[in-house]
Design an enzyme around this catalytic site. Structure first.
Site, PDB file in Angstrom:
ATOM      1  N   HIS A 315       0.696  -1.296  -0.133  1.00  0.00           N
ATOM      2  CA  HIS A 315       0.054   0.026   0.212  1.00  0.00           C
ATOM      3  C   HIS A 315       0.992   1.483   0.411  1.00  0.00           C
ATOM      4  O   HIS A 315       0.777   2.432   0.398  1.00  0.00           O
ATOM      5  CB  HIS A 315      -1.146   0.424   1.184  1.00  0.00           C
ATOM      6  CG  HIS A 315      -2.321   0.539   0.855  1.00  0.00           C
ATOM      7  ND1 HIS A 315      -3.369  -0.195   0.687  1.00  0.00           N
ATOM      8  CD2 HIS A 315      -3.025   2.103   0.804  1.00  0.00           C
ATOM      9  CE1 HIS A 315      -4.217   0.722   0.289  1.00  0.00           C
ATOM     10  NE2 HIS A 315      -3.867   1.519   0.612  1.00  0.00           N
ATOM     11  N   ARG A 318       2.022   1.850   2.980  1.00  0.00           N
ATOM     12  CA  ARG A 318       0.441   3.137   4.437  1.00  0.00           C
ATOM     13  C   ARG A 318      -0.515   2.204   5.159  1.00  0.00           C
ATOM     14  O   ARG A 318      -1.305   2.594   5.668  1.00  0.00           O
ATOM     15  CB  ARG A 318       0.089   3.785   3.210  1.00  0.00           C
ATOM     16  CG  ARG A 318       0.332   5.231   2.162  1.00  0.00           C
ATOM     17  CD  ARG A 318      -0.667   4.996   1.232  1.00  0.00           C
ATOM     18  NE  ARG A 318      -1.548   5.919   1.386  1.00  0.00           N
ATOM     19  CZ  ARG A 318      -0.970   7.756   1.975  1.00  0.00           C
ATOM     20  NH1 ARG A 318      -0.387   8.340   1.068  1.00  0.00           N
ATOM     21  NH2 ARG A 318      -2.323   7.926   1.592  1.00  0.00           N
TER      22      ARG A 318
HETATM   23  C1  FMN Z   1      -2.931   9.338  -1.710  1.00  0.00           C
HETATM   24  C2  FMN Z   1      -2.827   7.604  -1.841  1.00  0.00           C
HETATM   25  C3  FMN Z   1      -4.730   6.878  -1.484  1.00  0.00           C
HETATM   26  C4  FMN Z   1      -4.353   5.283  -2.021  1.00  0.00           C
HETATM   27  N1  FMN Z   1      -5.514   5.438  -2.382  1.00  0.00           N
HETATM   28  C5  FMN Z   1      -5.574   3.793  -2.513  1.00  0.00           C
HETATM   29  C6  FMN Z   1      -6.577   3.241  -2.320  1.00  0.00           C
HETATM   30  O1  FMN Z   1      -7.936   4.147  -2.294  1.00  0.00           O
HETATM   31  N2  FMN Z   1      -6.740   1.727  -1.820  1.00  0.00           N
HETATM   32  C7  FMN Z   1      -6.195   1.101  -2.723  1.00  0.00           C
HETATM   33  O2  FMN Z   1      -5.731  -0.417  -3.330  1.00  0.00           O
HETATM   34  N3  FMN Z   1      -4.825   1.913  -2.903  1.00  0.00           N
HETATM   35  C8  FMN Z   1      -4.559   3.038  -2.470  1.00  0.00           C
HETATM   36  N4  FMN Z   1      -3.173   3.909  -2.227  1.00  0.00           N
HETATM   37  C9  FMN Z   1      -2.283   2.925  -2.554  1.00  0.00           C
HETATM   38  C10 FMN Z   1      -1.700   2.605  -3.536  1.00  0.00           C
HETATM   39  O3  FMN Z   1      -2.295   1.859  -5.076  1.00  0.00           O
HETATM   40  C11 FMN Z   1      -0.329   2.044  -4.170  1.00  0.00           C
HETATM   41  O4  FMN Z   1      -0.591   0.797  -3.277  1.00  0.00           O
HETATM   42  C12 FMN Z   1       0.802   2.553  -3.632  1.00  0.00           C
HETATM   43  O5  FMN Z   1       0.595   4.217  -4.212  1.00  0.00           O
HETATM   44  C13 FMN Z   1       2.406   2.059  -4.301  1.00  0.00           C
HETATM   45  O6  FMN Z   1       2.722   3.189  -3.819  1.00  0.00           O
HETATM   46  P1  FMN Z   1       4.381   4.430  -4.827  1.00  0.00           P
HETATM   47  O7  FMN Z   1       3.083   5.628  -4.024  1.00  0.00           O
HETATM   48  O8  FMN Z   1       5.042   4.355  -3.460  1.00  0.00           O
HETATM   49  O9  FMN Z   1       4.213   4.509  -6.328  1.00  0.00           O
HETATM   50  C14 FMN Z   1      -3.090   4.838  -2.063  1.00  0.00           C
HETATM   51  C15 FMN Z   1      -1.672   4.938  -2.819  1.00  0.00           C
HETATM   52  C16 FMN Z   1      -2.227   6.755  -1.918  1.00  0.00           C
HETATM   53  C17 FMN Z   1       0.110   7.660  -2.213  1.00  0.00           C
END
Ligand code: FMN
Length: 419
Positions: A315, A318
């Site tokens: 994630h 996160r």
């Molecule tokens: C601001 C933000 C919101 C995100 N929201 C979601 C989401 O709603 N659903 C989800 O599966 N992943 C979510 N993610 C994770 C992303 O799909 C992805 O796994 C991640 O951003 C990849 O890492 P990177 O930001 O280093 O490229 C979110 C990431 C960020 C940065």
């Protein structure tokens, strides 16, 4: 050398380090105002021209790499929203690990192959894409630019990227599909309620999505420290836009329109098990991809449970602060899957060589999150377009430099674990 000499020279060395641009800069691109925290750029070997986050690019075409967009987004986007995007969890060890993990792998280029023509396209579930760079699902993109996911979809259309739309996107799956001009994949936050999950799945299927991406790595609350600290510096009144409670929070998330959320206190699916996947299979014709796999045991279970594909993901650092990067987890998962279903990966991908390493290890495609949000926050659609263009260009160059003409040729022989 006497102990005293040693301590003097050690002190001098530390003074030198402290004065060095490499140290001051921490070797990372960072948030202009707060100084380096989240590692996004790996250590720069050339100290003469380090990225100075005060020198903002004036237009997308001025960008040399994707990091150039981050400080511009930091300037344009309100601190609370920027903090939400940038934040990891707790100590942000996983966030940093996602970038640093790429140092554990090295490419093994081959020479004297004709790479004057290169085909960067890939195939997933029978559909062909010009590039393995996929738009990861991110919620609430209007926080960064008024056009939000529509700008992202239009930019994805320009570069023919596969887009995965988040359940909690600020645009409906129907509008995003029409802006993209091609079917998109829909990411599912199932919620604790089967009826809510089923209604979202039906909506995605009716909108023409061929694939449902079930996120399985958001089970609990989270301590997003960077977000919480930057939010404190934001003078705006959050309640002007963010309504309290679950019902209030989904009012700006149109994919929930018409879906009954009464009785729910949150949208996480802490109760989810493999049984959910069986039920899902019975109610949809869409391919099912699981997002958030990090262990080979779960990858094997995906295959055994008839899942069509998986995304190795933490994630973007996160979820939990496990400390393990996704590129580090990728080899054991590729091995467990043994080519039976496509394996995608995300987390920290910022360079063409990052993408080449993952593909060589065995990933079928790579998703990116924050980089396109930096582009969105910095310049709207043209910013997203340029971020994606840079990633495509760098990946093409990485392929040529490795001596491969097609993505399929990028096999494990082109990558090794650094010792
Ligand atoms: C601001 C933000 C919101 C995100 N929201 C979601 C989401 O709603 N659903 C989800 O599966 N992943 C979510 N993610 C994770 C992303 O799909 C992805 O796994 C991640 O951003 C990849 O890492 P990177 O930001 O280093 O490229 C979110 C990431 C960020 C940065």
């Amino acid at each position: 050398m006497s102990p005293c000499d040693r301590s003097t020279s050690r002190r001098r060395f530390l003074q030198f380090l402290a004065a060095s641009p490499l140290f001051a800069y921490g070797g990372v691109a960072s948030h202009a105002a707060e100084g380096p925290k989240a590692a996004t750029k790996l250590p720069d070997p050339i100290p003469w021209a380090p990225l100075n986050t005060q020198d903002l690019i004036a237009s997308p075409k001025d960008a040399i790499n994707v990091f150039d967009f981050e400080p511009v987004a930091r300037q344009n986007v309100p601190p609370a929203h920027f903090g939400y995007m940038a934040s990891g969890i707790d100590d942000e060890v996983t966030l940093r690990a996602n970038r640093e993990g790429f140092l554990k792998f090295q490419l093994r280029p081959r020479r004297l192959n004709d790479v004057s023509k290169v085909d960067t396209s890939i195939e997933l579930f029978g559909a062909r894409w010009d590039t393995p760079v996929v738009i990861a699902p991110t919620g609430g993109n209007r926080a960064y630019h008024p056009e939000g996911d529509i700008a992202v979809a239009k930019a994805a259309r320009v570069g023919n990227h596969l887009q995965i739309l988040a359940t909690v996107a600020s645009t409906s799956v129907e509008d995003a599909t029409s802006a993209r001009g091609a079917p998109i994949w829909f990411q599912l936050y199932a919620s604790p309620s089967w009826d809510v999950a089923k209604a979202l799945v039906k909506r995605a299927e009716d909108a023409g999505c061929p694939v449902i991406v079930v996120t399985v790595d958001r089970m609990a609350g989270r301590n997003q420290e960077t977000f919480f600290r930057l939010r404190r510096t934001d003078a705006r009144e959050c309640s002007n836009c963010h309504e309290p409670g679950l019902q209030g929070s989904v009012r700006s998330k149109p994919n929930y329109d018409g879906i009954d959320l009464s009785g729910l206190s949150n949208l996480q699916s802490a109760n989810m098990t493999w049984e959910f996947m069986k039920r899902l299979r019975d109610v949809t014709r869409m391919k099912i991809v699981i997002k958030g796999i990090l262990a080979h045991e779960d990858a094997t279970l995906c295959v055994e449970n008839g899942i069509d594909g998986l995304i190795v993901s933490n994630h973007g650092g996160r979820g939990e602060d496990s400390g393990r990067s996704t590129i580090d987890a990728l080899p054991e998962i590729v091995q467990a899957v043994g080519g039976r279903i496509p394996v995608l990966v995300d987390g920290g991908f910022r360079r063409g060589t990052d993408i080449a390493k993952a593909i060589a290890i065995g990933a079928g495609a790579v998703c990116v999150g924050r980089p396109y949000l930096w582009g969105l926050g910095a310049f709207g659609q043209p910013g997203v377009e340029r971020v994606l263009e840079i990633l495509r260009t760098e990946f093409r160059v990485a392929m040529q430099q490795c001596g491969v003409r097609t993505v399929k040729e990028l096999t494990p022989a082109f990558v090794r674990r650094a010792t």
